[in-house]
Enzyme design. Structure first.
Site, PDB file in Angstrom:
ATOM      1  N   ARG A   1      13.678   4.425  12.007  1.00 14.12           N
ATOM      2  CA  ARG A   1      12.436   5.209  12.050  1.00 14.12           C
ATOM      3  C   ARG A   1      11.638   4.856  13.308  1.00 14.12           C
ATOM      4  NH1 ARG A   1       9.618   4.706   6.378  1.00 14.12           N
ATOM      5  NH2 ARG A   1       8.378   6.392   7.309  1.00 14.12           N
TER       6      ARG A   1
ATOM      7  N   HIS B   1      12.817  -2.792   1.599  1.00 14.69           N
ATOM      8  CA  HIS B   1      12.230  -1.515   2.041  1.00 14.69           C
ATOM      9  C   HIS B   1      13.087  -0.386   1.492  1.00 14.69           C
ATOM     10  CE1 HIS B   1       9.581  -3.661   4.668  1.00 14.69           C
ATOM     11  NE2 HIS B   1      10.606  -4.358   5.084  1.00 14.69           N
TER      12      HIS B   1
ATOM     13  N   ASN C   1       8.044  -5.753  -1.245  1.00 13.92           N
ATOM     14  CA  ASN C   1       8.011  -4.644  -0.296  1.00 13.92           C
ATOM     15  C   ASN C   1       6.565  -4.573   0.188  1.00 13.92           C
ATOM     16  OD1 ASN C   1       7.906  -2.310   1.150  1.00 13.92           O
ATOM     17  ND2 ASN C   1       9.008  -1.055  -0.341  1.00 13.92           N
TER      18      ASN C   1
ATOM     19  N   GLU D   1      12.920  -9.548   0.982  1.00 19.29           N
ATOM     20  CA  GLU D   1      12.110  -8.419   1.467  1.00 19.29           C
ATOM     21  C   GLU D   1      12.889  -7.123   1.252  1.00 19.29           C
ATOM     22  OE1 GLU D   1      11.174  -8.951   5.597  1.00 19.29           O
ATOM     23  OE2 GLU D   1      10.441  -6.890   5.858  1.00 19.29           O
TER      24      GLU D   1
ATOM     25  N   ARG E   1       5.180  10.969  -2.682  1.00 17.11           N
ATOM     26  CA  ARG E   1       4.937  10.619  -1.279  1.00 17.11           C
ATOM     27  C   ARG E   1       6.221  10.785  -0.448  1.00 17.11           C
ATOM     28  NH1 ARG E   1       4.835   4.515   1.067  1.00 17.11           N
ATOM     29  NH2 ARG E   1       4.157   5.037   3.172  1.00 17.11           N
TER      30      ARG E   1
ATOM     31  N   TYR F   1      11.192   8.430   0.950  1.00 16.16           N
ATOM     32  CA  TYR F   1      11.041   7.359  -0.045  1.00 16.16           C
ATOM     33  C   TYR F   1      11.695   7.673  -1.389  1.00 16.16           C
ATOM     34  CZ  TYR F   1       7.774   5.531   3.390  1.00 16.16           C
ATOM     35  OH  TYR F   1       7.231   5.042   4.552  1.00 16.16           O
TER      36      TYR F   1
ATOM     37  N   ALA G   1       3.351  -0.941   4.577  1.00 14.59           N
ATOM     38  CA  ALA G   1       2.822  -0.947   5.949  1.00 14.59           C
ATOM     39  C   ALA G   1       2.392  -2.341   6.394  1.00 14.59           C
ATOM     40  CB  ALA G   1       1.663   0.026   6.050  1.00 14.59           C
TER      41      ALA G   1
ATOM     42  N   PRO H   1       0.797  -1.231   0.000  1.00 10.69           N
ATOM     43  CA  PRO H   1       0.000   0.000   0.000  1.00 10.69           C
ATOM     44  C   PRO H   1       0.830   1.283   0.000  1.00 10.69           C
ATOM     45  CG  PRO H   1      -0.119  -1.117   2.126  1.00 10.69           C
ATOM     46  CD  PRO H   1       0.542  -2.069   1.171  1.00 10.69           C
ATOM     47  N   ASN H   2       0.297   2.236  -0.726  1.00  9.19           N
ATOM     48  CA  ASN H   2       0.841   3.592  -0.839  1.00  9.19           C
ATOM     49  C   ASN H   2       2.087   3.695  -1.721  1.00  9.19           C
ATOM     50  OD1 ASN H   2      -1.122   4.926   0.900  1.00  9.19           O
ATOM     51  ND2 ASN H   2      -0.174   3.730   2.540  1.00  9.19           N
TER      52      ASN H   2
HETATM   53  C1  DHK Z   1       7.223   1.493   2.931  1.00  9.48           C
HETATM   54  C2  DHK Z   1       6.131   1.838   3.650  1.00  9.48           C
HETATM   55  O1  DHK Z   1       5.019   2.265   3.049  1.00  9.48           O
HETATM   56  C3  DHK Z   1       6.143   1.820   5.116  1.00  9.48           C
HETATM   57  O2  DHK Z   1       4.874   1.535   5.664  1.00  9.48           O
HETATM   58  C4  DHK Z   1       7.177   0.877   5.676  1.00  9.48           C
HETATM   59  C5  DHK Z   1       8.423   0.886   3.533  1.00  9.48           C
HETATM   60  C6  DHK Z   1       8.523   1.111   5.015  1.00  9.48           C
HETATM   61  C7  DHK Z   1       9.661   1.265   2.759  1.00  9.48           C
HETATM   62  O3  DHK Z   1      10.597   1.818   3.326  1.00  9.48           O
HETATM   63  O4  DHK Z   1       9.721   0.972   1.564  1.00  9.48           O
HETATM   64  O5  DHK Z   1       7.269   1.046   7.064  1.00  9.48           O
END
Ligand code: DHK
Length: 160
Positions: free
Chosen positions: A122, A115, A89, A113, A33, A38, A92, A25-26
């Protein structure tokens, strides 16, 4: 859910030459964002990086991004028989989803995995991952290059 498939690799259509790239998500908002956390690359930039990295390694990729936990579970389940490994990835859902971890266990494919951010630098809640115990490796804080490292590692693993 958005899903795409790249052209078949030199491994043919048997499924053994494909990697599934899963984004949670997101991550569809990447580029706008919280760029300080990110980065400025978009999800499409990541997909392109995955395609080119995998192609250099002789693999094709299927990519999926969803904001919905069940859709991610469905995509992981569907990888059984069609993918040789998974880069994920979970965003959340990393920190909350037993369902995604169980789906990864069920398909029993090698998993890396990723991120984008260093989740360990964090908030405390980002330090726990339901996925990490079943991942071959966890790459955090390398930005989009983390996807490249993950694919190279999976390709090495699958060849050996
Ligand atoms: C991406 C997210 O959206 C967060 O909820 C994770 C992760 C970290 C990232 O660093 O890619 O906590």
């Amino acid at each position: 859910m958005s899903a795409e498939t790249s052209t078949p690799s030199e491994h043919g259509a048997s499924g053994t030459g494909r990697l599934l790239i899963v984004n949670g998500p997101n991550l569809n908002l990447l580029g706008t964002r919280e760029p300080g956390i990110y980065g400025s690359e978009t999800l499409e930039d990541i997909h392109e990086l995955c395609r080119s990295t995998a192609a250099r390694q002789g693999f094709a990729v299927d990519v999926v991004q969803s904001n919905h936990e069940g859709e991610l579970v469905d995509a992981i389940q569907a990888a059984r028989g069609t993918a040789a490994g998974i880069v994920i990835n979970p965003a959340a859902y990393t920190h909350t989803s037993v369902a995604i971890a169980d789906a990864l266990r069920a398909v029993a494919l090698p998993v890396v995995e990723v991120h984008l951010s260093n989740v360990h630098s964090r908030e405390e809640f980002r330090r726990h991952s339901f996925v990490s115990p079943l991942a071959q490796a966890v790459i955090a804080g390398a930005g989009v290059a983390g996807y490249r490292f993950a694919i190279e590692l999976l390709a090495d693993t699958l060849r050996s």
